[in-house]
Enzyme design. Sequence first.
Site, PDB file in Angstrom:
ATOM      1  N   TYR A 170       0.827  -1.209   0.000  1.00 25.49           N
ATOM      2  CA  TYR A 170       0.000   0.000   0.000  1.00 25.49           C
ATOM      3  C   TYR A 170       0.858   1.255   0.000  1.00 25.49           C
ATOM      4  CZ  TYR A 170      -4.538  -2.140   0.095  1.00 25.49           C
ATOM      5  OH  TYR A 170      -5.668  -2.819  -0.286  1.00 25.49           O
TER       6      TYR A 170
ATOM      7  N   HIS B 184     -14.518   3.581  -1.533  1.00 24.90           N
ATOM      8  CA  HIS B 184     -13.578   2.578  -1.023  1.00 24.90           C
ATOM      9  C   HIS B 184     -12.458   3.212  -0.215  1.00 24.90           C
ATOM     10  CE1 HIS B 184     -14.921  -0.232  -4.555  1.00 24.90           C
ATOM     11  NE2 HIS B 184     -15.825  -0.127  -3.606  1.00 24.90           N
TER      12      HIS B 184
ATOM     13  N   ARG C 112       2.031   1.868  -3.450  1.00 24.87           N
ATOM     14  CA  ARG C 112       0.933   2.433  -4.272  1.00 24.87           C
ATOM     15  C   ARG C 112       0.691   3.891  -3.886  1.00 24.87           C
ATOM     16  NH1 ARG C 112      -4.132  -1.179  -3.590  1.00 24.87           N
ATOM     17  NH2 ARG C 112      -5.067   0.486  -4.819  1.00 24.87           N
TER      18      ARG C 112
ATOM     19  N   THR D 281     -14.490   1.421 -15.058  1.00 29.38           N
ATOM     20  CA  THR D 281     -14.586   0.361 -14.062  1.00 29.38           C
ATOM     21  C   THR D 281     -15.016  -0.938 -14.728  1.00 29.38           C
ATOM     22  OG1 THR D 281     -15.628  -0.383 -11.999  1.00 29.38           O
ATOM     23  CG2 THR D 281     -16.957   1.025 -13.433  1.00 29.38           C
TER      24      THR D 281
ATOM     25  N   VAL E 202      -8.901   5.206  -4.799  1.00 29.82           N
ATOM     26  CA  VAL E 202      -8.381   5.614  -3.482  1.00 29.82           C
ATOM     27  C   VAL E 202      -7.211   6.581  -3.641  1.00 29.82           C
ATOM     28  CG1 VAL E 202      -9.126   3.436  -2.440  1.00 29.82           C
ATOM     29  CG2 VAL E 202      -6.825   3.591  -3.410  1.00 29.82           C
ATOM     30  N   ASP E 203      -6.977   7.036  -4.910  1.00 31.62           N
ATOM     31  CA  ASP E 203      -5.739   7.773  -5.236  1.00 31.62           C
ATOM     32  C   ASP E 203      -5.819   9.285  -5.057  1.00 31.62           C
ATOM     33  OD1 ASP E 203      -6.456   7.037  -8.751  1.00 31.62           O
ATOM     34  OD2 ASP E 203      -7.152   8.715  -7.534  1.00 31.62           O
TER      35      ASP E 203
HETATM   36  C1  BV8 Z   1     -19.030  -5.265   1.018  1.00 26.59           C
HETATM   37  C2  BV8 Z   1      -9.964  -0.568  -2.097  1.00 26.59           C
HETATM   38  C3  BV8 Z   1     -20.437  -6.072   2.741  1.00 26.59           C
HETATM   39  C4  BV8 Z   1      -8.735  -1.314  -1.706  1.00 26.59           C
HETATM   40  C5  BV8 Z   1     -11.446  -2.122  -3.260  1.00 26.59           C
HETATM   41  C6  BV8 Z   1     -22.713  -8.542  -3.475  1.00 26.59           C
HETATM   42  C7  BV8 Z   1     -23.081  -7.513  -2.604  1.00 26.59           C
HETATM   43  C8  BV8 Z   1     -22.176  -7.015  -1.680  1.00 26.59           C
HETATM   44  C9  BV8 Z   1     -20.865  -7.529  -1.618  1.00 26.59           C
HETATM   45  C10 BV8 Z   1     -20.515  -8.538  -2.484  1.00 26.59           C
HETATM   46  C11 BV8 Z   1     -21.420  -9.050  -3.394  1.00 26.59           C
HETATM   47  N1  BV8 Z   1     -20.792 -10.021  -4.075  1.00 26.59           N
HETATM   48  C12 BV8 Z   1     -19.526 -10.138  -3.633  1.00 26.59           C
HETATM   49  C13 BV8 Z   1     -19.321  -9.260  -2.664  1.00 26.59           C
HETATM   50  C14 BV8 Z   1     -18.072  -9.101  -1.931  1.00 26.59           C
HETATM   51  C15 BV8 Z   1     -17.134  -8.085  -2.571  1.00 26.59           C
HETATM   52  C16 BV8 Z   1     -17.118  -8.143  -4.068  1.00 26.59           C
HETATM   53  O1  BV8 Z   1     -17.775  -7.343  -4.731  1.00 26.59           O
HETATM   54  N2  BV8 Z   1     -16.353  -9.065  -4.613  1.00 26.59           N
HETATM   55  C17 BV8 Z   1     -16.253  -9.163  -6.053  1.00 26.59           C
HETATM   56  C18 BV8 Z   1     -14.826  -9.494  -6.447  1.00 26.59           C
HETATM   57  C19 BV8 Z   1     -17.250 -10.187  -6.524  1.00 26.59           C
HETATM   58  N3  BV8 Z   1     -17.473  -6.752  -2.146  1.00 26.59           N
HETATM   59  C20 BV8 Z   1     -16.976  -6.323  -0.973  1.00 26.59           C
HETATM   60  O2  BV8 Z   1     -16.324  -7.019  -0.222  1.00 26.59           O
HETATM   61  C21 BV8 Z   1     -17.291  -4.899  -0.583  1.00 26.59           C
HETATM   62  N4  BV8 Z   1     -17.789  -4.918   0.768  1.00 26.59           N
HETATM   63  O3  BV8 Z   1     -19.848  -5.447   0.175  1.00 26.59           O
HETATM   64  O4  BV8 Z   1     -19.240  -5.429   2.358  1.00 26.59           O
HETATM   65  C22 BV8 Z   1     -20.502  -5.907   4.200  1.00 26.59           C
HETATM   66  C23 BV8 Z   1     -21.603  -5.253   4.754  1.00 26.59           C
HETATM   67  C24 BV8 Z   1     -21.671  -5.118   6.130  1.00 26.59           C
HETATM   68  C25 BV8 Z   1     -20.637  -5.590   6.947  1.00 26.59           C
HETATM   69  C26 BV8 Z   1     -19.518  -6.203   6.371  1.00 26.59           C
HETATM   70  C27 BV8 Z   1     -19.444  -6.373   4.998  1.00 26.59           C
HETATM   71  C28 BV8 Z   1     -16.022  -4.046  -0.553  1.00 26.59           C
HETATM   72  C29 BV8 Z   1     -15.500  -3.849  -1.931  1.00 26.59           C
HETATM   73  C30 BV8 Z   1     -14.333  -2.843  -1.904  1.00 26.59           C
HETATM   74  C31 BV8 Z   1     -13.018  -3.567  -2.043  1.00 26.59           C
HETATM   75  N5  BV8 Z   1     -11.931  -2.580  -2.144  1.00 26.59           N
HETATM   76  N6  BV8 Z   1     -10.513  -1.175  -3.304  1.00 26.59           N
HETATM   77  C32 BV8 Z   1      -7.618  -1.089  -2.681  1.00 26.59           C
HETATM   78  O5  BV8 Z   1      -7.725  -0.239  -3.582  1.00 26.59           O
HETATM   79  O6  BV8 Z   1      -6.590  -1.768  -2.509  1.00 26.59           O
HETATM   80  S1  BV8 Z   1     -12.094  -2.709  -4.702  1.00 26.59           S
HETATM   81  C33 BV8 Z   1     -11.046  -2.398  -5.991  1.00 26.59           C
HETATM   82  O7  BV8 Z   1     -11.727  -2.925  -7.136  1.00 26.59           O
HETATM   83  C34 BV8 Z   1     -10.794  -0.954  -6.322  1.00 26.59           C
HETATM   84  O8  BV8 Z   1     -11.474  -0.047  -5.489  1.00 26.59           O
HETATM   85  C35 BV8 Z   1     -11.349  -0.807  -7.707  1.00 26.59           C
HETATM   86  O9  BV8 Z   1     -11.859   0.417  -7.948  1.00 26.59           O
HETATM   87  C36 BV8 Z   1     -12.411  -1.826  -7.664  1.00 26.59           C
HETATM   88  C37 BV8 Z   1     -13.012  -2.190  -8.973  1.00 26.59           C
HETATM   89  O10 BV8 Z   1     -11.978  -2.314  -9.856  1.00 26.59           O
HETATM   90  P1  BV8 Z   1     -11.956  -1.245 -11.053  1.00 26.59           P
HETATM   91  O11 BV8 Z   1     -11.839   0.119 -10.482  1.00 26.59           O
HETATM   92  O12 BV8 Z   1     -13.134  -1.519 -11.906  1.00 26.59           O
HETATM   93  O13 BV8 Z   1     -10.609  -1.584 -11.725  1.00 26.59           O
HETATM   94  P2  BV8 Z   1     -10.330  -2.804 -12.706  1.00 26.59           P
HETATM   95  O14 BV8 Z   1      -8.868  -2.932 -12.847  1.00 26.59           O
HETATM   96  O15 BV8 Z   1     -11.150  -3.986 -12.283  1.00 26.59           O
HETATM   97  O16 BV8 Z   1     -10.963  -2.313 -14.093  1.00 26.59           O
HETATM   98  C38 BV8 Z   1     -10.418  -1.185 -14.762  1.00 26.59           C
HETATM   99  C39 BV8 Z   1     -11.390  -0.866 -15.863  1.00 26.59           C
HETATM  100  O17 BV8 Z   1     -10.938   0.315 -16.509  1.00 26.59           O
HETATM  101  C40 BV8 Z   1     -11.462  -1.947 -16.929  1.00 26.59           C
HETATM  102  O18 BV8 Z   1     -12.820  -2.158 -17.295  1.00 26.59           O
HETATM  103  C41 BV8 Z   1     -10.705  -1.330 -18.109  1.00 26.59           C
HETATM  104  O19 BV8 Z   1     -11.253  -1.740 -19.354  1.00 26.59           O
HETATM  105  C42 BV8 Z   1     -10.948   0.131 -17.905  1.00 26.59           C
HETATM  106  N7  BV8 Z   1      -9.916   1.015 -18.436  1.00 26.59           N
HETATM  107  C43 BV8 Z   1      -8.585   0.767 -18.588  1.00 26.59           C
HETATM  108  N8  BV8 Z   1      -7.989   1.870 -19.094  1.00 26.59           N
HETATM  109  C44 BV8 Z   1      -8.958   2.813 -19.235  1.00 26.59           C
HETATM  110  C45 BV8 Z   1     -10.186   2.275 -18.823  1.00 26.59           C
HETATM  111  N9  BV8 Z   1     -11.343   2.968 -18.841  1.00 26.59           N
HETATM  112  C46 BV8 Z   1     -11.290   4.235 -19.316  1.00 26.59           C
HETATM  113  N10 BV8 Z   1     -10.150   4.827 -19.727  1.00 26.59           N
HETATM  114  C47 BV8 Z   1      -8.978   4.149 -19.707  1.00 26.59           C
HETATM  115  N11 BV8 Z   1      -7.845   4.746 -20.135  1.00 26.59           N
END
Ligand code: BV8
Length: 271
Positions: free
Chosen positions: A89, A145, A92, A215, A129-130
């Site tokens: 972290y 987040h 990052r 996203t 988070v940046d």
């Molecule tokens: C929670 C911080 C409940 C840390 C991050 C259903 C309902 C609720 C929860 C869940 C559910 N199903 C599953 C869950 C659990 C989980 C989840 O969603 N898991 C997934 C994998 C299935 N969710 C959670 O755990 C969340 N908590 O729901 O809690 C609860 C309630 C009460 C009590 C206790 C618990 C918490 C989720 C947050 C996790 N933390 N980040 C850190 O940064 O280290 S998430 C992390 O992924 C980042 O924040 C990031 O933003 C996020 C999503 O990723 P993206 O931002 O989309 O990035 P990615 O690389 O994936 O994609 C990039 C995109 O950009 C691509 O599409 C690409 O094509 C595009 N791109 C590339 N270049 C460009 C571009 N677009 C435009 N221009 C460009 N130039």
Amino acid sequence: MKDTRNSDDSLEKAIALAGEAIRGARSIVVLTGSGVSAESAIPTFREAHEALVDDEGNTMSALWAEFDPQTLATPEAFDRDPEMVTRWYDWRRLKCLEAEPNQGHLALAEIERRTRDRGGAFTLLTQNVDGLHQRAGSGRVIELHGSIMSWRCSRTGRRTEIPGDAFETYPPLHPETGDPLRPGVVWFGEALPPDAIDTAMHTLASCDLFVSIGTSSVVYPAAGFIHLAREAGARTIEVNPDATPISGAIDIALRGKSGEVLPVLVEKLGS
Ligand code: BV8
């Protein structure tokens, strides 16, 4: 048959449509992900271990390649190895501090200004988070987040000032409690900040335009926001070079990079 899905004129037409939708919107909600910061040389969340060269010329991927961010961004990883997680972290955090907002961040701040100036409502929900949206001049940024720039005691939750450069030890320790510090981000399995969720819920319930930018739409609850916006009757726009799981529910798809597409969108808004 020419494939016009991603041809320039279809993108041009889609941007013109999106410009009209933004100009006429009463209440806009924008959701961003790490793709918005990709053109600021911050690796997207799922590429965070891609080959990166640090100042000593080591490819950082050598340090992180074997780790998947999703396994590192958890309380379990921190409990298991606080040194490695806080080192990742802090690396990052410093990358984010070195980065500059890109044209996409700046364009979003301008769209917010124009919307507010004509009496419209505008809310920026970010998964990032940046801190780059704030540095680009966005007024109201809801950090769903958390922030990599704020750290707190992992036992008591007490916050503390942190250095502008790298921590001296890993894990860094809270100066008063002596316990390891953790980054102020939301890890997988942790609840999002209640005030952030409340703001997201009520702005989505009353918006007439929802814009998802950079996203992969796989992390919940943010990935489900589009459905709340559509239930409110909102039109939807997606800005992403690639299709995502929500693309089928999108009205206007802008298949391009946010740093390239959003400035053109601002031009379409006229003076
Ligand atoms: C929670 C911080 C409940 C840390 C991050 C259903 C309902 C609720 C929860 C869940 C559910 N199903 C599953 C869950 C659990 C989980 C989840 O969603 N898991 C997934 C994998 C299935 N969710 C959670 O755990 C969340 N908590 O729901 O809690 C609860 C309630 C009460 C009590 C206790 C618990 C918490 C989720 C947050 C996790 N933390 N980040 C850190 O940064 O280290 S998430 C992390 O992924 C980042 O924040 C990031 O933003 C996020 C999503 O990723 P993206 O931002 O989309 O990035 P990615 O690389 O994936 O994609 C990039 C995109 O950009 C691509 O599409 C690409 O094509 C595009 N791109 C590339 N270049 C460009 C571009 N677009 C435009 N221009 C460009 N130039």
